[in-house]
Design a protein around this motif. Structure first.
Motif, mmCIF file in Angstrom:
data_model
loop_
_atom_site.group_PDB
_atom_site.id
_atom_site.type_symbol
_atom_site.label_atom_id
_atom_site.label_comp_id
_atom_site.label_asym_id
_atom_site.label_seq_id
_atom_site.Cartn_x
_atom_site.Cartn_y
_atom_site.Cartn_z
ATOM 1 N N ALA A 112 0.750 -1.393 0.080
ATOM 2 C CA ALA A 112 0.027 -0.059 -0.001
ATOM 3 C C ALA A 112 0.985 1.443 0.015
ATOM 4 C CB ALA A 112 -0.905 0.023 1.105
ATOM 5 N N LEU A 116 0.881 4.149 -2.745
ATOM 6 C CA LEU A 116 0.656 5.540 -2.245
ATOM 7 C C LEU A 116 1.847 6.707 -2.357
ATOM 8 C CD1 LEU A 116 -1.634 4.988 0.937
ATOM 9 C CD2 LEU A 116 -2.311 5.689 -1.281
ATOM 10 N N LEU A 130 -6.458 5.827 5.021
ATOM 11 C CA LEU A 130 -5.798 4.801 5.837
ATOM 12 C C LEU A 130 -6.092 5.019 7.414
ATOM 13 C CD1 LEU A 130 -1.982 4.958 4.534
ATOM 14 C CD2 LEU A 130 -3.880 3.131 4.315
ATOM 15 N N ASN A 191 -4.985 -3.194 10.931
ATOM 16 C CA ASN A 191 -3.580 -2.763 11.480
ATOM 17 C C ASN A 191 -2.657 -2.601 10.398
ATOM 18 O OD1 ASN A 191 -3.498 -2.565 14.258
ATOM 19 N ND2 ASN A 191 -4.105 -4.491 14.536
ATOM 20 N N PHE A 192 -2.978 -3.038 8.983
ATOM 21 C CA PHE A 192 -2.078 -2.723 7.921
ATOM 22 C C PHE A 192 -1.872 -1.541 7.837
ATOM 23 C CE2 PHE A 192 -3.707 -1.541 3.732
ATOM 24 C CZ PHE A 192 -5.065 -1.679 4.078
ATOM 25 N N LEU A 194 -1.258 0.707 9.640
ATOM 26 C CA LEU A 194 0.024 1.439 10.462
ATOM 27 C C LEU A 194 1.172 1.194 9.744
ATOM 28 C CD1 LEU A 194 0.486 2.334 13.749
ATOM 29 C CD2 LEU A 194 1.452 0.233 13.582
ATOM 30 N N ILE A 197 1.686 3.545 6.811
ATOM 31 C CA ILE A 197 1.736 4.890 7.136
ATOM 32 C C ILE A 197 3.563 4.941 7.477
ATOM 33 C CG2 ILE A 197 1.448 6.814 8.891
ATOM 34 C CD1 ILE A 197 -1.597 5.749 9.021
ATOM 35 N N VAL A 198 3.835 4.133 8.397
ATOM 36 C CA VAL A 198 5.262 4.121 8.772
ATOM 37 C C VAL A 198 6.088 3.964 7.405
ATOM 38 C CG1 VAL A 198 7.061 2.788 10.177
ATOM 39 C CG2 VAL A 198 4.904 3.488 11.154
ATOM 40 N N SER A 201 6.154 7.190 5.167
ATOM 41 C CA SER A 201 7.013 8.276 5.602
ATOM 42 C C SER A 201 8.264 7.874 5.350
ATOM 43 C CB SER A 201 6.780 8.559 7.122
ATOM 44 O OG SER A 201 7.246 7.229 7.773
ATOM 45 N N VAL A 239 10.878 -1.219 13.543
ATOM 46 C CA VAL A 239 10.239 -0.599 14.719
ATOM 47 C C VAL A 239 9.095 -0.853 14.653
ATOM 48 C CG1 VAL A 239 10.126 1.281 15.992
ATOM 49 C CG2 VAL A 239 12.160 1.232 14.939
ATOM 50 N N LEU A 243 6.743 -3.372 17.136
ATOM 51 C CA LEU A 243 5.681 -2.820 17.820
ATOM 52 C C LEU A 243 4.356 -3.728 17.603
ATOM 53 C CD1 LEU A 243 5.194 -0.222 19.724
ATOM 54 C CD2 LEU A 243 4.453 0.866 17.721
#
Lengths: 315, 288
Positions: A112, A116, A130, A191-192, A194, A197-198, A201, A239, A243
């Motif tokens: 994803a 994106l 998201l 939860n995918f 999350l 997004i990480v 970034s 990370v 998590l």
């Protein structure tokens, strides 16, 4: 507070050649006073219960008889827990849930994020979407999927039969063969984003020059991904992965609301088992021993997480 | 987008594929939520018809009306109380946690000494499995008469929110330029003065992000709420919704409507504060 001395003296005190990290005695005192409230919370509300649970795990405590000192039984609760087929099965189920959920979340999340990171119309909206699964409360996510999987009126059954992919309605959560898979789907959906997004970034911080150089070298998309993109996002991604793993090991809400560990215990993960021992059967001692075994597993993961974070903070 | 002269067909094909995949992603994300929304305004007859009717004949808003009814013993009464409890617990726990987290985060950021280990220890506590703490916390709350109380629950939530907020705020304080603080100190402000008058105002966006995340965490919490509350006077929304879903006579539409109402505040907050929340997430310390 410190209104003594001239501005010049105070300035000298502030800038006197101290090694970084060392504080004056006064500053050190202020530092500790500022830390005090959080330390009280952590020591009192986490440290004490943690030690108390450790103590209980060596006793034959019962929830309803907390006032008397419970009889000491040494390591027998642990021996019982480790030999118990229920505990072993729950550990296996938790491991399956964690590996499958986190694995799929990473796969879908990275895909994803790569998508994106492309240019297309409506990209800002797609990125904002998201937020929806992430912000949806876990319990709402659980009842939503339970309703979708409903054996008599569920949308999944209706969709699959109307498309002739399924001959007749199935009890997705009532079948020990499919219940765990359905839980994993619900968890992955929530939860995918999350991971996405990480990863996104991290992708946005990638050096474009690397890709241009790869283009000149004639590297294909596959090579570019494995040689440039993946190593580039891995530090940040790892990370998030650890998590998510820590969270997945603790999974409770989703299972409790969707299946309560059933059918035939096929979704009874460790948290459900501890909950059942400690509160369902009121056997606090055994429950505490189970809980500590979960703590041991979590501790390894938390240590890994903190190591990764520290490594991120270092350079 | 400008397509280079070579291989324009291939580029255009890629563009089409990207748009199709993006549409697929949007569908995957939206379909379950939209179905929840549709179900909440479909009559029971529509929801239980075979083959299933995907679109309600006439929108049925009776579930939302039922959730807002205050008649004693009705699902609405339980729901509204749970809404109130969730708000009280989330705001109370967040306020209390920020109060202890702000000075701690400042201390970790600006007066670190050799306490990095302590910072990581604090962070670790927020990730501990709650099953390891729940029995003693239960006993303590029972002795203090705080079982089945929103105050008790708010206190317990501080065990999660305070370490979490400390970490998030520390990264925010780190970003405040040191020079501004130093000049404030030279002007005679104490450390507490610097924190209150310089650092905190400068870190206000970060502070609000931490507050919003804390509220969302508390709003979402289920495990402690399930165990430490037993009546409508203290049950929070997640527990009340789980109760609805576990009841014998199940009204699917009502459960969906309750879910929609519980999900609306966090999703709206998420959309409004997107940028700040996401940068908080990317800081790498936030629970999903």
């Amino acid at each position: 507070m410190s209104r003594v001395g001239t501005a010049g003296e105070r300035h000298a005190a502030l800038t006197r050649g101290r090694a970084p990290g060392t504080l004056t005695r006064r500053e050190s005192r202020v530092a500790w006073v500022m830390l005090l409230p959080v330390l009280i919370v952590v020591l009192g509300a986490v440290g004490y219960p943690l030690l108390r649970t450790l103590y209980l795990s060596f006793t034959d405590a019962r929830l309803m008889a907390f006032t008397q000192a419970p009889p000491w039984v040494g390591l027998s609760n642990y021996a019982q827990a480790l030999q118990s087929p229920a505990f072993q099965a729950a550990t296996g189920r938790t491991a399956l849930f964690v590996v499958a959920s986190v694995g799929l979340e990473v796969l879908l999340g990275v895909l994803a994020a790569l998508l994106l990171n492309q240019r297309f119309y409506g990209r800002a909206l797609a990125r904002a979407l998201l937020i929806v699964p992430l912000a949806l409360p876990t319990v709402v996510n659980a009842i939503m999927w339970r309703w979708i999987y409903n054996p008599e009126y569920g949308a999944l059954n209706a969709l699959l039969t109307q498309w002739h992919l399924l001959p007749e309605y199935r009890s997705w959560l009532g079948d020990p063969g499919s219940a765990m898979t359905m839980l994993i789907v619900a968890d992955v959906w929530k939860n995918f984003p999350l991971v996405a997004i990480v990863a996104l970034s991290a992708l946005q911080l990638m050096d474009r020059a690397l890709y241009e150089a790869a283009d000149i070298d004639g590297a294909g998309a596959w090579t570019r991904f494995w040689r440039i993109t993946w190593p580039g996002i891995l530090p940040v991604l790892s990370v998030a992965i650890v998590l998510r793993t820590i969270e997945a090991v603790k999974v409770f809400d989703l299972v409790f609301v969707m299946t309560r560990g059933g059918p035939a215990d096929s979704t009874k993960t460790l948290s459900l088992l501890v909950f059942e021992q400690g509160f369902g059967f009121l056997r606090s001692g055994v429950g505490a021993a189970y809980a500590y075994l979960v703590v041991a597993i979590s501790a390894v993961l938390i240590a890994l997480y903190l190591t990764l974070l520290r490594r991120q903070a270092a350079p | 987008m400008r397509f280079p002269p070579h291989a324009p067909a291939r580029r255009r094909l890629e563009g089409v594929a990207v748009h199709l995949l993006a549409l697929l992603l949007a569908l995957v994300i939206l379909t379950p939520v939209v179905w929840l929304l549709i179900s909440s305004v479909s009559s029971t007859a529509d929801l239980t018809s075979l083959p299933l009717r995907w679109w309600p004949g006439t929108p049925d808003l009776s579930r939302y009306a039922a959730l807002l009814s205050v008649a004693p013993g009705s699902p609405g009464a339980a729901f509204l109380l749970a809404l109130r409890n969730s708000l009280l617990v989330a705001l109370g726990a967040t306020g209390l946690s920020l109060l202890v987290a702000i000075p701690a985060a400042y201390s970790f950021s600006r007066l670190p000494g050799r306490r990095a280990g302590l910072l990581y220890a604090v962070l670790a506590t927020y990730m501990l499995p709650p099953v390891a703490l729940v029995l003693p916390l239960y006993a303590v709350l029972a002795r203090a008469g705080l079982l089945n109380s929103v105050y008790g629950l708010a206190l317990v939530y501080c065990t999660i929110l305070a370490p979490f907020a400390t970490w998030l705020l520390k990264t925010n304080f780190d970003a405040v330029p040191l020079e501004i603080e130093e000049s404030a100190q030279i002007d005679g402000l104490s450390r507490w003065g610097v924190l209150g008058r310089v650092t905190l105002p400068l870190a206000l966006p970060g502070l609000s992000t931490a507050a919003v995340w804390a509220v969302l965490l508390a709003w979402d919490e289920f495990f402690y709420a399930l165990l430490f509350t037993s009546t409508t006077s203290a049950k929070t929304l997640p527990v009340a919704i789980a109760d609805f879903a576990a009841g014998r006579a199940v009204d699917y539409g009502l459960i969906c409507a309750a879910g929609v109402v519980a999900a609306l505040p966090p999703i709206l907050i998420g959309f409004l504060l997107q940028r700040g929340l996401l940068s908080g997430l990317s800081a790498g310390a936030v629970k999903g």
